[in-house]
Design an enzyme around this catalytic site. Structure first.
Site, PDB file in Angstrom:
ATOM      1  CG  PHE A  71      -1.892   1.178   1.193  1.00  0.00           C
ATOM      2  CD1 PHE A  71      -3.118   1.032   0.576  1.00  0.00           C
ATOM      3  CD2 PHE A  71      -1.570   2.401   1.762  1.00  0.00           C
ATOM      4  CE1 PHE A  71      -4.024   2.088   0.529  1.00  0.00           C
ATOM      5  CE2 PHE A  71      -2.459   3.465   1.726  1.00  0.00           C
ATOM      6  CZ  PHE A  71      -3.688   3.310   1.099  1.00  0.00           C
ATOM      7  CG  ASP A  99       5.901   3.795   1.321  1.00  0.00           C
ATOM      8  OD1 ASP A  99       5.950   4.528   2.335  1.00  0.00           O
ATOM      9  OD2 ASP A  99       4.843   3.610   0.686  1.00  0.00           O
ATOM     10  CE  LYS A 149       0.586   6.262   7.452  1.00  0.00           C
ATOM     11  NZ  LYS A 149      -0.800   6.769   7.417  1.00  0.00           N
TER      12      LYS A 149
END
Length: 473
Positions: free
Chosen positions: A158, A246, A275
């Site tokens: 994802f 990532d 984040k």
């Protein structure tokens, strides 16, 4: 032409929004945002109105105190409303936030600090607003730096839901309605170095990069075999392919290092983060690249502005980033995350021995996945439609999360690509006492649901509550 008249309703003020009842909030969400998401939350009994937050705790409108073990999917490494982040923002409240005709000292300081805490020779940063944007920028840099078009990615991955990031996300559910996607993507199994090398050989001279999560988050907190990341980097070097890590979820101390790839001393060519970088206060994303990759892509005056972002690198967001790094470094939260995570995983694995509903426990540091066995509850067939039954059977993790929330005031959630897994990503400031409370609460739920009867009762209650609220709305 005359002005278009406004609708009859009055504009809602900030004060009115804060004072809204839970019923009003739900009504507005149903009518103006996403009605089916409300239905899903209510079906799983996860809808609450929270009115205060501090550290690892939040409080609802009934005064109940909850421990946040979700941590906004890894965005709250410092917890809710960390005072040092807020105080840092006060210091720059009079500075220009957006001013593109000058160089911002706050932005340059954050870029310098990222070059210090990231592995190896990573040096040049680009700032944006989210993890998906960071991935988009990294993919573009890989293509312009290599002159190639293909991207290898992993099944179950994802990377975001914008078009480029979605094209290298490994679940068809999110992709099938939006084709054609960005072409020349190649999917390989996660953790399989031999299939990866085959894809590199088959792709011949058209593969720009391999993008990988050091731990797959939305797939259900999947960790690769030991040594896999190191082998990935070796293969990328062998076939002249860039490695993009990532680290949007794993970064900033979550797994026991500043970044997860540092555990195997791997230095990617490009590293994405977001984040937690904003300290739980400001939205900010970034990617950082080594000098060679950056200069091949954007190292001339005519190319240096080919990829930009209006809000990227703004003063408020970068100040939050500076303060976040300072707090993590000062308190050693990345090191303590490993110690707490090891303790947490050990406690959960003890439960796994006694309860068959608990299928698996995995993760690193304070990024933990708890997978539950699928269940079949024939009694529910009498009360729900086929579509709702499929949802309930798939979302076992959601039902466990519902019980943790409603009975024990513990906040968790399931992972997007495997809803039978609940993720545990609390603030890095979580205490051993709070971890013990989580384990004790989960054990009580597992005992209650040993034959799934307790879960059936709770689920039916949520189903009827959801249907009643839908009629009222």
């Amino acid at each position: 032409m005359g002005e278009v008249p406004m609708k009859k309703e009055e504009i809602v003020s900030i004060e009115e929004a804060i004072a809204m009842s839970a019923t009003e909030v739900e009504k507005n969400y149903r009518q103006n945002i996403n009605p089916n998401f409300v239905t899903l939350l209510k079906l799983l009994g996860l809808n609450k109105k929270f009115i205060r937050a501090e550290g690892t705790k939040v409080w609802d409108d009934e005064g109940k105190e909850y421990i946040d073990f979700l941590g906004a999917y890894g965005a709250l490494n410092l917890g809710h409303n960390h005072l040092e982040i807020i105080e840092a923002l006060k210091k720059i409240s009079n500075l220009p936030n957006l001013l593109q005709t000058t160089i911002n000292p706050i932005t340059t300081a954050l870029a310098k600090n990222l070059s210090i805490i990231t592995p190896g020779d990573l040096k040049y940063s680009f700032f944006c607003n989210s993890g998906a944007e960071a991935v988009e920028g990294a993919l573009k840099l890989a293509k312009i730096a290599t002159g190639k078009s293909g991207i290898i990615y992993c099944k179950g991955s994802f990377h975001g839901k914008s078009m480029g990031a979605l094209s290298v996300t490994g679940r068809d559910k999110y992709k099938k309605y939006f084709g054609p996607l960005v072409p020349f993507g190649i999917e390989v199994p996660y953790g399989d170095q031999y299939q990866l090398e085959k894809a590199m050989i088959d792709g011949k001279d058209n593969i720009a990069a391999f993008i990988i999560e050091p731990i797959q988050g939305e797939a259900g907190i999947i960790t690769p075999p030991a040594g896999y990341l190191k082998k990935v980097k070796e293969l990328c070097n062998k076939y002249n392919i860039l490695m993009i890590a990532d680290e949007v979820q794993t970064g900033l101390g979550r797994t026991g290092n500043w970044f997860a790839c540092q555990e195997e001393e791997v230095v990617p060519d490009i590293l994405c983060m977001a984040k937690a970088l904003g300290g739980g206060i400001m939205p900010i994303g970034a990617y950082i690249a080594n000098e060679t990759t950056w200069k091949r892509g954007y190292g001339t005056i005519d190319k240096c502005l080919l990829h930009t972002s209006t809000f990227g690198g703004n003063t408020w967001a970068c100040t939050a980033g500076l303060a976040t790094i300072e707090v993590i470094n000062k308190e050693g939260l990345h090191c303590r995350a490993k110690e707490k995570g090891d303790y947490f995983l050990n406690q959960l694995n003890q439960l796994k021995k006694d309860y068959p509903l608990l299928k698996d426990v995995r993760g690193k540091g304070l990024m933990i996945g708890i997978e539950f066995a699928e269940i079949n509850l024939p009694i529910i067939n009498k009360f729900v439609s086929l579509d709702q039954k499929i949802i309930l059977e798939e979302y076992v993790g959601g039902m466990i999360a519902s019980q943790l929330s409603n009975e024990y005031q513990i906040i968790t959630a399931y992972t997007l690509n495997n809803p039978n897994v609940i993720r545990v990503e609390p603030p890095l400031t979580i205490t051993i006492k709070e971890i013990d409370y989580f384990v004790e609460s989960l054990e009580k739920i597992l005992k209650q649901n040993k034959k799934f009867g307790g879960m059936a009762k709770e689920t039916i209650k949520n189903v009827f509550s959801s249907f009643r609220r839908q009629r009222e709305a």
